[in-house]
Write a protein that holds these residues in place. Structure first.
Motif, PDB file in Angstrom:
ATOM      1  N   SER A 142      38.173  40.223  32.560  1.00  0.00           N
ATOM      2  CA  SER A 142      37.480  40.528  33.817  1.00  0.00           C
ATOM      3  C   SER A 142      36.232  39.671  33.978  1.00  0.00           C
ATOM      4  CB  SER A 142      37.110  42.013  33.871  1.00  0.00           C
ATOM      5  OG  SER A 142      38.268  42.829  33.939  1.00  0.00           O
TER       6      SER A 142
ATOM      7  N   ALA B 156      35.493  37.027  36.969  1.00  0.00           N
ATOM      8  CA  ALA B 156      34.261  37.078  37.757  1.00  0.00           C
ATOM      9  C   ALA B 156      33.591  35.703  37.810  1.00  0.00           C
ATOM     10  CB  ALA B 156      33.303  38.116  37.175  1.00  0.00           C
TER      11      ALA B 156
ATOM     12  N   GLN C 261      34.730  33.510  40.485  1.00  0.00           N
ATOM     13  CA  GLN C 261      34.399  34.026  41.822  1.00  0.00           C
ATOM     14  C   GLN C 261      35.451  34.991  42.360  1.00  0.00           C
ATOM     15  OE1 GLN C 261      31.310  33.086  42.737  1.00  0.00           O
ATOM     16  NE2 GLN C 261      31.349  31.897  40.841  1.00  0.00           N
ATOM     17  N   VAL C 262      36.095  35.741  41.483  1.00  0.00           N
ATOM     18  CA  VAL C 262      37.063  36.757  41.892  1.00  0.00           C
ATOM     19  C   VAL C 262      36.329  38.078  42.083  1.00  0.00           C
ATOM     20  CG1 VAL C 262      39.112  38.065  41.217  1.00  0.00           C
ATOM     21  CG2 VAL C 262      38.968  35.611  40.716  1.00  0.00           C
ATOM     22  N   ALA C 263      36.402  38.633  43.298  1.00  0.00           N
ATOM     23  CA  ALA C 263      35.764  39.915  43.583  1.00  0.00           C
ATOM     24  C   ALA C 263      36.606  41.059  43.024  1.00  0.00           C
ATOM     25  CB  ALA C 263      35.582  40.087  45.094  1.00  0.00           C
ATOM     26  N   GLN C 264      35.947  42.093  42.527  1.00  0.00           N
ATOM     27  CA  GLN C 264      36.607  43.246  41.917  1.00  0.00           C
ATOM     28  C   GLN C 264      37.691  42.793  40.915  1.00  0.00           C
ATOM     29  OE1 GLN C 264      37.167  45.235  46.075  1.00  0.00           O
ATOM     30  NE2 GLN C 264      37.175  46.896  44.586  1.00  0.00           N
ATOM     31  N   PRO C 265      37.290  42.021  39.927  1.00  0.00           N
ATOM     32  CA  PRO C 265      38.279  41.441  39.009  1.00  0.00           C
ATOM     33  C   PRO C 265      39.098  42.481  38.257  1.00  0.00           C
ATOM     34  CG  PRO C 265      36.058  41.180  38.136  1.00  0.00           C
ATOM     35  CD  PRO C 265      35.912  41.652  39.548  1.00  0.00           C
TER      36      PRO C 265
ATOM     37  N   ASP D 231      43.745  39.445  47.558  1.00  0.00           N
ATOM     38  CA  ASP D 231      42.512  39.883  46.907  1.00  0.00           C
ATOM     39  C   ASP D 231      42.589  41.373  46.585  1.00  0.00           C
ATOM     40  OD1 ASP D 231      42.189  41.132  49.347  1.00  0.00           O
ATOM     41  OD2 ASP D 231      40.621  39.780  50.037  1.00  0.00           O
TER      42      ASP D 231
END
Length: 348
Positions: free
Chosen positions: A200, A204, A207-211, A234
């Protein structure tokens, strides 16, 4: 592979790389584990370590001439064997070794998903030639299970009697799909799912939201989760999917590749079954799931999805197929379990 900054491509590969270098006994290693966790990246980093000119014991230096040649995909003693269909996605596209058809002519048809016998014959010839930089020759094959039967048998004798100091590293997600004789000639290097917090944190950084949501969606496979994001899936889209399907809304699902959609519906079916049994879901947040579906309807839906995935490559009319799949899902999710009969106590 290790860059000039000395950093590993994926942070969870450090321990398995060190273990592979420390325990290596033979000339051929087989890296295997779930898809989407870095088998290819580990195999390439291991090949880089074997060719590194600083004699590394933990990881390649990333700065010697040999390491820089590997980084540039131009090392004369490294051959990377991939199916045509995977080269671009793995960043090993133009100018690299290619599968060729009979007579040495490149195929103009749809890129092959197999590793063909002609390519394996070239790899055998490559391994038998003299090292250009005076160390060794290294052949990397990924995914090894994509070798067809003829190609795998062509590799057997070379794996049994390797020329000189040639080394082979095979990576795959389905070792059972390999010939037993291939597996028996390789030292196994198992690769497990990375710890969820490490994966996770890495997502992050990308730049992955809510990984954590997408990591669960991808079954704990961070590279798969990142690929989903790049395709436009996403965490918000994923969390909305169960109720969207339960409402019979196709929406953006019409643009999903069919194998991706069937996989998502199969995961939704799995989690609906978990709820029906009183177990926690695996792929979706609990709050996003509709409850109350009957187990027989879910089992029938799962059976239909398995049948569909076997024919996912068929040239379906995609909009019609997607509508059919969503309708099938809606019906299964709205088939309620029968109410339990009340107990009747007779008095005297």
């Amino acid at each position: 592979m290790v860059g000039q900054d000395g950093q590993l491509p994926l942070p969870w590969l450090g321990a398995p790389l060190q273990e592979a270098l420390r325990t290596q006994r033979g000339h051929a290693l087989l890296i295997h584990g779930p898809q989407g966790i870095g088998q290819f990246e580990l195999a390439l980093t291991l090949a880089q370590a074997w060719l590194c000119e600083t004699e590394p014991t933990t990881q390649p230096c990333g700065t010697c001439a040999s390491c820089r040649l590997v980084q540039a995909h131009s090392h004369p003693d490294l051959l990377v064997l991939l199916p045509e269909a995977l080269r671009d996605s793995l960043g090993w596209g133009s100018g690299e070794e290619s599968d060729e058809g009979e007579g040495g002519k490149s195929s103009k048809t749809k890129p092959s998903k197999e590793i063909k016998v002609e390519a394996v014959r070239k790899a055998v010839s490559f391994a038998q030639s003299t090292s250009a930089r005076g160390r060794r020759k290294v052949v990397l094959i990924h995914p090894a299970e994509r070798m067809n039967a003829i190609a795998a048998n062509t590799l057997l004798k070379t794996l049994e009697e390797p020329p000189g100091d040639a080394r082979f590293v095979l990576s795959c997600g389905a070792p059972d799909a390999l010939l037993p004789t291939i597996r028996s000639r390789c030292q196994a290097v198992p690769l497990a799912l990375p710890p969820a917090d490490v994966a996770s944190a890495w997502l992050a950084q990308q730049q992955v939201a809510q990984p954590e949501v997408l990591l669960a969606a991808a079954g704990g496979q961070p590279l798969e989760a990142l690929e989903w994001v790049r395709e436009g899936v996403d965490a918000v889209t994923w969390s909305r999917l169960p109720k969207q399907v339960a409402a019979g809304e196709v929406g953006t699902l019409a643009s999903w590749p069919l194998p991706r959609l069937v996989d998502a519906l199969h995961k939704l079916c799995h989690d609906a079954m978990c709820l029906a049994c009183g177990a926690p879901p695996r792929y979706f947040p609990s709050a996003s799931l509709p409850g109350g579906a009957a187990m027989p309807a879910l089992v029938a839906w799962s059976r239909e999805l398995r049948q569909t995935i076997r024919h996912a490559e068929h040239p379906w009319n995609l909009p019609v197929m997607v509508e059919s799949l969503v309708l099938q899902a809606q019906q299964a999710l709205h088939t309620s379990a029968p109410a339990k009969p009340r107990s009747v106590h007779s008095g005297r």
